[in-house]
Scaffold this motif. Structure first.
Motif, PDB file in Angstrom:
ATOM      1  N   VAL A   1      48.071  31.620  40.275  1.00  0.00           N
ATOM      2  CA  VAL A   1      47.623  33.016  40.408  1.00  0.00           C
ATOM      3  C   VAL A   1      46.379  33.237  39.563  1.00  0.00           C
ATOM      4  CG1 VAL A   1      48.233  35.414  39.877  1.00  0.00           C
ATOM      5  CG2 VAL A   1      49.870  33.952  41.072  1.00  0.00           C
ATOM      6  N   ASN A   2      46.389  32.761  38.323  1.00  0.00           N
ATOM      7  CA  ASN A   2      45.204  32.909  37.459  1.00  0.00           C
ATOM      8  C   ASN A   2      44.006  32.167  38.031  1.00  0.00           C
ATOM      9  OD1 ASN A   2      46.443  34.568  35.549  1.00  0.00           O
ATOM     10  ND2 ASN A   2      47.236  32.832  34.406  1.00  0.00           N
ATOM     11  N   ALA A   3      44.251  31.000  38.599  1.00  0.00           N
ATOM     12  CA  ALA A   3      43.159  30.244  39.226  1.00  0.00           C
ATOM     13  C   ALA A   3      42.622  30.998  40.430  1.00  0.00           C
ATOM     14  CB  ALA A   3      43.655  28.859  39.642  1.00  0.00           C
ATOM     15  N   ALA A   4      43.513  31.601  41.211  1.00  0.00           N
ATOM     16  CA  ALA A   4      43.083  32.374  42.376  1.00  0.00           C
ATOM     17  C   ALA A   4      42.201  33.545  41.952  1.00  0.00           C
ATOM     18  CB  ALA A   4      44.296  32.868  43.162  1.00  0.00           C
ATOM     19  N   ILE A   5      42.557  34.202  40.867  1.00  0.00           N
ATOM     20  CA  ILE A   5      41.741  35.316  40.366  1.00  0.00           C
ATOM     21  C   ILE A   5      40.337  34.818  40.032  1.00  0.00           C
ATOM     22  CG2 ILE A   5      41.439  36.912  38.422  1.00  0.00           C
ATOM     23  CD1 ILE A   5      44.548  37.205  38.446  1.00  0.00           C
ATOM     24  N   GLN A   6      40.241  33.696  39.342  1.00  0.00           N
ATOM     25  CA  GLN A   6      38.935  33.145  38.971  1.00  0.00           C
ATOM     26  C   GLN A   6      38.128  32.735  40.196  1.00  0.00           C
ATOM     27  OE1 GLN A   6      40.112  30.018  36.304  1.00  0.00           O
ATOM     28  NE2 GLN A   6      40.284  31.397  34.550  1.00  0.00           N
ATOM     29  N   VAL A   7      38.784  32.101  41.161  1.00  0.00           N
ATOM     30  CA  VAL A   7      38.082  31.651  42.366  1.00  0.00           C
ATOM     31  C   VAL A   7      37.638  32.841  43.206  1.00  0.00           C
ATOM     32  CG1 VAL A   7      38.337  30.368  44.520  1.00  0.00           C
ATOM     33  CG2 VAL A   7      39.192  29.392  42.388  1.00  0.00           C
ATOM     34  N   ILE A   8      38.501  33.835  43.365  1.00  0.00           N
ATOM     35  CA  ILE A   8      38.133  35.032  44.124  1.00  0.00           C
ATOM     36  C   ILE A   8      36.966  35.738  43.451  1.00  0.00           C
ATOM     37  CG2 ILE A   8      38.912  37.335  44.829  1.00  0.00           C
ATOM     38  CD1 ILE A   8      41.740  36.037  45.218  1.00  0.00           C
ATOM     39  N   ALA A   9      36.994  35.813  42.132  1.00  0.00           N
ATOM     40  CA  ALA A   9      35.900  36.453  41.399  1.00  0.00           C
ATOM     41  C   ALA A   9      34.586  35.700  41.600  1.00  0.00           C
ATOM     42  CB  ALA A   9      36.239  36.533  39.912  1.00  0.00           C
ATOM     43  N   SER A  10      34.642  34.381  41.657  1.00  0.00           N
ATOM     44  CA  SER A  10      33.431  33.566  41.775  1.00  0.00           C
ATOM     45  C   SER A  10      32.951  33.373  43.204  1.00  0.00           C
ATOM     46  CB  SER A  10      33.675  32.175  41.175  1.00  0.00           C
ATOM     47  OG  SER A  10      34.001  32.262  39.827  1.00  0.00           O
TER      48      SER A  10
ATOM     49  N   PHE B   1      38.752  39.694  36.378  1.00  0.00           N
ATOM     50  CA  PHE B   1      39.714  40.648  36.921  1.00  0.00           C
ATOM     51  C   PHE B   1      38.996  41.736  37.716  1.00  0.00           C
ATOM     52  CE2 PHE B   1      42.894  38.924  34.012  1.00  0.00           C
ATOM     53  CZ  PHE B   1      44.065  39.075  34.743  1.00  0.00           C
ATOM     54  N   ALA B   2      37.896  42.231  37.172  1.00  0.00           N
ATOM     55  CA  ALA B   2      37.151  43.291  37.855  1.00  0.00           C
ATOM     56  C   ALA B   2      36.622  42.812  39.204  1.00  0.00           C
ATOM     57  CB  ALA B   2      36.001  43.762  36.965  1.00  0.00           C
ATOM     58  N   SER B   3      35.980  41.651  39.220  1.00  0.00           N
ATOM     59  CA  SER B   3      35.435  41.111  40.473  1.00  0.00           C
ATOM     60  C   SER B   3      36.528  40.817  41.486  1.00  0.00           C
ATOM     61  CB  SER B   3      34.661  39.816  40.203  1.00  0.00           C
ATOM     62  OG  SER B   3      33.533  40.072  39.421  1.00  0.00           O
ATOM     63  N   ALA B   4      37.606  40.200  41.023  1.00  0.00           N
ATOM     64  CA  ALA B   4      38.712  39.879  41.930  1.00  0.00           C
ATOM     65  C   ALA B   4      39.335  41.146  42.500  1.00  0.00           C
ATOM     66  CB  ALA B   4      39.756  39.040  41.203  1.00  0.00           C
ATOM     67  N   THR B   5      39.451  42.182  41.684  1.00  0.00           N
ATOM     68  CA  THR B   5      40.028  43.442  42.159  1.00  0.00           C
ATOM     69  C   THR B   5      39.194  44.032  43.278  1.00  0.00           C
ATOM     70  OG1 THR B   5      40.997  43.892  39.989  1.00  0.00           O
ATOM     71  CG2 THR B   5      40.710  45.772  41.469  1.00  0.00           C
ATOM     72  N   ILE B   6      37.892  44.108  43.085  1.00  0.00           N
ATOM     73  CA  ILE B   6      37.005  44.677  44.108  1.00  0.00           C
ATOM     74  C   ILE B   6      37.053  43.827  45.380  1.00  0.00           C
ATOM     75  CG2 ILE B   6      34.611  45.232  44.669  1.00  0.00           C
ATOM     76  CD1 ILE B   6      35.960  47.141  42.624  1.00  0.00           C
TER      77      ILE B   6
ATOM     78  N   GLY C   1      35.784  32.595  50.250  1.00  0.00           N
ATOM     79  CA  GLY C   1      35.538  31.320  49.585  1.00  0.00           C
ATOM     80  C   GLY C   1      36.729  30.821  48.768  1.00  0.00           C
ATOM     81  N   ALA C   2      37.795  31.619  48.739  1.00  0.00           N
ATOM     82  CA  ALA C   2      38.980  31.243  47.956  1.00  0.00           C
ATOM     83  C   ALA C   2      39.897  30.380  48.804  1.00  0.00           C
ATOM     84  CB  ALA C   2      39.696  32.492  47.461  1.00  0.00           C
ATOM     85  N   THR C   3      39.461  29.161  49.036  1.00  0.00           N
ATOM     86  CA  THR C   3      40.283  28.228  49.810  1.00  0.00           C
ATOM     87  C   THR C   3      41.436  27.731  48.945  1.00  0.00           C
ATOM     88  OG1 THR C   3      38.984  26.312  49.121  1.00  0.00           O
ATOM     89  CG2 THR C   3      38.265  27.476  51.131  1.00  0.00           C
ATOM     90  N   THR C   4      42.496  27.317  49.600  1.00  0.00           N
ATOM     91  CA  THR C   4      43.633  26.802  48.838  1.00  0.00           C
ATOM     92  C   THR C   4      43.239  25.553  48.058  1.00  0.00           C
ATOM     93  OG1 THR C   4      44.409  25.653  50.829  1.00  0.00           O
ATOM     94  CG2 THR C   4      45.420  27.788  50.329  1.00  0.00           C
ATOM     95  N   ARG C   5      42.384  24.754  48.635  1.00  0.00           N
ATOM     96  CA  ARG C   5      41.917  23.545  47.942  1.00  0.00           C
ATOM     97  C   ARG C   5      41.166  23.918  46.652  1.00  0.00           C
ATOM     98  NH1 ARG C   5      41.982  18.768  49.548  1.00  0.00           N
ATOM     99  NH2 ARG C   5      42.147  19.257  51.763  1.00  0.00           N
TER     100      ARG C   5
END
Length: 196
Positions: free
Chosen positions: A14-23, A101-106, A28-32
């Motif tokens: 979950v924490n990794a997903a937040i970072q990937v979604i933010a970036s 967190f802010a980027s992932a939320t938006i 671009g948040a592929t499971t890989r």
């Protein structure tokens, strides 16, 4: 190599997903990419989360949980005006200090609008519920209508949401700090008019 407990692994993903979604955004948040960010095998991600939507639902839960923690941490235990100010300032400071967190939320809110169940609604409802509880406690002994409590929660949400979009757009911390003061002035003016 030591085996990582499932709950810990889920949290890492979950924490990794937040970072990937933010970036990289939701697309671009592929499971890989998420598995790589978590330093976990792709099979582990698929074992912990049977679908990407299930993972994103867990991310929404984490964001809601973290926002609730921010609200509670900034409960000034004072009067209504003091508490409302502390919550708004705390939310803006959190967004400044937690860009992922802010980027992932938006990103997730934009994505959620296109989903059938619109999971962002649940996150917002929980945030407003938490805020209402804190504000109602602060209003004890004051002559404040329940509708006004809800309006204060909405104003805090709208002001902090606008602030975070501006912060993410310009990424200028000095400018954001000055704008946070302006946002606080807006809240103060609204509170003065409503609570006079």
């Amino acid at each position: 190599m030591a085996r990582v407990p499932a709950a810990e692994r889920r949290n890492d993903l979950v924490n990794a997903a937040i970072q990937v979604i933010a970036s990289h955004g939701v697309d671009g948040a592929t499971t890989r990419r998420i598995a790589e960010q978590a330093n976990a095998p792709l099979a582990t991600l698929h074992y912990c989360f049977h679908s990407k939507e299930q993972l994103f639902a867990a991310v929404f839960e984490k964001l809601a949980e973290r926002y609730h923690e921010v609200l509670v941490a900034h409960d000034a235990h004072g009067d209504l005006r003091t508490t409302a100010r502390a919550i708004l300032r705390g939310a803006m400071d959190w967004y400044l200090d937690s860009s992922d967190f802010a980027s992932a939320t938006i990103e997730l809110i934009s994505w959620a609008q296109r989903q059938q169940d619109h999971p962002a609604v649940a996150v917002y409802n929980e945030a407003f519920k938490s805020m209402r509880t804190i504000l109602e406690t602060a209003a004890v002994g004051q002559d404040v209508e329940p509708e006004t409590i809800d309006q204060i929660g909405y104003i805090i949400g709208a002001l902090s949401d606008g602030f975070v979009v501006n912060w993410l757009t310009y990424a200028d911390r000095d400018q954001a700090a000055r704008q946070a003061d302006v946002v606080m002035d807006v809240l103060d003016t609204w509170l003065a008019a409503k609570l006079a």
